[in-house]
Each structure stands twice: as structure tokens, then as C-alpha cells.
Scaffold this active site. Structure first.
Site, PDB file in Angstrom:
ATOM      1  CE  LYS A  30      -2.116   1.813   3.664  1.00 47.97           C
ATOM      2  NZ  LYS A  30      -1.939   3.301   3.556  1.00 47.97           N
ATOM      3  CG  LEU A  60      -3.349   8.404  -4.243  1.00 48.31           C
ATOM      4  CD1 LEU A  60      -3.087   9.038  -5.610  1.00 48.31           C
ATOM      5  CD2 LEU A  60      -2.269   8.806  -3.244  1.00 48.31           C
ATOM      6  CG  LEU A  62      -8.979   9.563  -6.438  1.00 47.41           C
ATOM      7  CD1 LEU A  62      -9.309   9.274  -7.902  1.00 47.41           C
ATOM      8  CD2 LEU A  62      -7.822  10.534  -6.332  1.00 47.41           C
ATOM      9  CG  ASP A  64     -12.240  17.519  -6.562  1.00 47.03           C
ATOM     10  OD1 ASP A  64     -13.133  18.305  -6.966  1.00 47.03           O
ATOM     11  OD2 ASP A  64     -11.098  17.883  -6.260  1.00 47.03           O
ATOM     12  CB  ILE A  65     -16.653  17.977  -8.939  1.00 45.29           C
ATOM     13  CG1 ILE A  65     -15.467  18.297  -9.854  1.00 45.29           C
ATOM     14  CG2 ILE A  65     -16.880  19.103  -7.936  1.00 45.29           C
ATOM     15  CD1 ILE A  65     -15.695  19.536 -10.720  1.00 45.29           C
ATOM     16  N   PRO A  66     -17.351  14.947  -9.759  1.00 47.73           N
ATOM     17  CG  PRO A  66     -19.539  14.150 -10.030  1.00 47.73           C
ATOM     18  CD  PRO A  66     -18.759  15.335  -9.519  1.00 47.73           C
ATOM     19  CG  ASN A  67     -16.766  15.542 -15.515  1.00 51.84           C
ATOM     20  OD1 ASN A  67     -17.017  14.377 -15.802  1.00 51.84           O
ATOM     21  ND2 ASN A  67     -17.490  16.556 -15.958  1.00 51.84           N
ATOM     22  CB  THR A 118      -9.896   2.260  10.910  1.00 58.92           C
ATOM     23  OG1 THR A 118      -8.682   2.639  10.270  1.00 58.92           O
ATOM     24  CG2 THR A 118     -10.591   1.195  10.072  1.00 58.92           C
ATOM     25  NE  ARG A 178      -2.051  -1.209  15.344  1.00 62.64           N
ATOM     26  CZ  ARG A 178      -2.222  -0.530  14.226  1.00 62.64           C
ATOM     27  NH1 ARG A 178      -2.452  -1.181  13.084  1.00 62.64           N
ATOM     28  NH2 ARG A 178      -2.135   0.780  14.205  1.00 62.64           N
ATOM     29  CD  GLN A 187      -5.842   3.113  11.974  1.00 63.34           C
ATOM     30  OE1 GLN A 187      -6.848   3.783  11.954  1.00 63.34           O
ATOM     31  NE2 GLN A 187      -5.228   2.719  10.881  1.00 63.34           N
ATOM     32  N   GLY A 207       0.584  -2.216   8.965  1.00 64.08           N
ATOM     33  CA  GLY A 207       1.709  -1.305   8.796  1.00 64.08           C
ATOM     34  C   GLY A 207       2.693  -1.387   9.944  1.00 64.08           C
ATOM     35  NE  ARG A 208       0.898   2.995  13.089  1.00 65.68           N
ATOM     36  CZ  ARG A 208       0.110   4.046  13.242  1.00 65.68           C
ATOM     37  NH1 ARG A 208       0.574   5.144  13.834  1.00 65.68           N
ATOM     38  NH2 ARG A 208      -1.132   4.025  12.799  1.00 65.68           N
TER      39      ARG A 208
END
Length: 228
Positions: A30, A60, A62, A64-67, A118, A178, A187, A207-208
Site C-alpha cells: 500500500k 489516495l 479521491l 472531488d467533483i465527478p469529472n 478506522t 493489529r 486507530q 503497517g506499524r
């Protein structure tokens, strides 16, 4: 259930070193906001060079507006990643627009929609969304499912209920894992491997507990043995 290792370390060199350490394993990687903003496309290319079989999840989120979201999604597909995500709270029109654009391309990746982060507990979530997490996560997941999204990002505790309201084949990726009851850090809704398995998570993100361990490879192998 697949293991997705979060590359959230402070330096590109640290992320690459971790990937080298884990290059023999059948895992997903990731790449999140900090790593991608700092290191961009070259990091993705270097990870694939370490092991072409690595699967990359570009996290990431995303929104925002659709387009604008669809334009960004098209650019993400050009990066040859295997999975990326959007926010379900962007709405059905945005998710439908993203999927129309993605599905028109060759070799489209998996697209997930984030339900409830989370890091939220129920009180802080209700302060924004005016609905308990358990209910709103299902609502968001239903919107995503009916918009053609492949699955959702949710806590392990919501995974089974989401599948019950959508489809057993609707993917769930569960962060905040975990595996052996390590500290929860920032978290709130964390879970161990037993919970993730019982809730039928398709992907677990760790991750950690891996990259803060003195022997990350041993932790990854222990997780993979547990979920085999």
C-alpha cells in the site's frame, strides 16, 4: 484473505528497504498519500523492479467533483497500479463517473470506496455524519456496490454486514489490523486476525506491527501462515 503491507515510512529509502526485505513474499504493498506525494511514480516503478509480482494499492482516497475524480482515476490507471480508492461520500454520481471512465480502459485495476475511516470512533463519526458508523458504512457500501465499484475500505467489524447487504463477492479491505494484539496507536476500530477472518475480510492492511518490528520478514511470514 490477502496481506497488504503499508509503506508509510518517513523516507523513500526506508520503504524500498522494507520492500527488499519482503520481496520473496506473496503480498500487496500500500502506497499512501505521504509516500506518493513525496516520491511519485518513480517509487511505484522501483517497487515493481524489486519484485514484478508485487501488487500495488495506491491509497489516495479521491474525493472531488465527478469529472475531476474521473480524470484523476484515468491518470492513476496509467500508472499501472493494481488497486486504488475513492471516497464513497463523494456520492453515487462521482463513483459511477469514475467507473465509466475506468471500465473504458484496458486492464482496469480494482477500485474501492472508503466508507468510514478506522480513525473514527462512533461519537466523532456521528458528529459529522449524524448516523452511527455501522449503519452509515452499510449505506456507503450499498451506494458503492450499486455504482459498480468493486469493493470498500471499512473496519473489520463492518465487513460481514456489508457483504450481507451487497454481495459475498463484494470486496472488503480492512485497515487497522493489529495481527497479534499490538498497540492501536491512532486507530480506533482495530481488529486482530481472528476478527478479520470471521468477518470475511478479503484484504487486511498491516503497517506499524510489521515495519516497527526488528524482524519485519518474520512478522509477515507469521501473518501469512495464520491466514493461509
Amino acid at each position: 484473505m490477502k496481506l497488504c503491507v503499508a509503506l508509510d515510512l518517513a523516507e523513500k529509502s526506508d520503504n524500498l528497504a522494507l520492500a527488499h526485505t519482503l520481496k520473496s513474499e506473496d503480498i500487496w504493498l500500500k502506497v499512501g498519500l505521504r509516500s506518493f506525494i513525496r516520491d511519485g511514480k518513480p517509487l511505484l516503478e522501483e517497487l515493481k523492479a524489486i519484485n514484478p509480482s508485487f501488487k500495488i494499492f495506491l491509497d489516495l482516497k479521491l474525493h472531488d467533483i465527478p469529472n475531476t475524480m474521473a480524470d484523476a482515476a484515468e491518470s492513476i490507471v496509467a500508472l499501472n497500479v493494481d488497486m486504488f480508492n475513492v471516497h464513497a461520500s463523494s456520492g453515487r454520481k462521482a463513483m459511477q463517473t469514475v467507473m465509466q471512465r475506468v471500465n473504458a480502459l484496458s486492464n482496469p485495476p480494482i477500485v474501492l470506496a472508503v466508507t468510514a475511516l478506522t480513525s473514527f470512533d462512533n461519537a466523532s463519526f456521528e458528529a459529522i455524519y449524524r448516523t452511527p458508523i455501522a449503519q452509515k458504512a452499510v449505506d456507503f457500501a450499498t451506494d458503492a456496490y450499486e455504482s459498480g465499484i468493486h469493493g470498500v475500505v471499512c473496519s473489520a467489524y463492518e465487513s460481514l454486514d456489508i457483504k450481507a447487504h451487497t454481495s459475498e463477492h463484494f470486496l472488503t479491505l480492512t485497515p487497522g489490523i493489529r495481527p497479534f494484539n499490538e498497540a492501536s496507536n491512532d486507530q480506533e476500530r482495530v481488529a486482530d486476525l481472528k476478527v478479520a477472518e470471521a468477518q470475511k475480510s478479503d484484504f487486511i492492511v498491516v503497517g506499524r506491527p510489521i515495519y516497527h518490528h526488528a524482524d519485519p520478514l518474520s512478522v509477515v511470514r507469521k501473518i501469512l501462515e495464520s491466514i493461509a
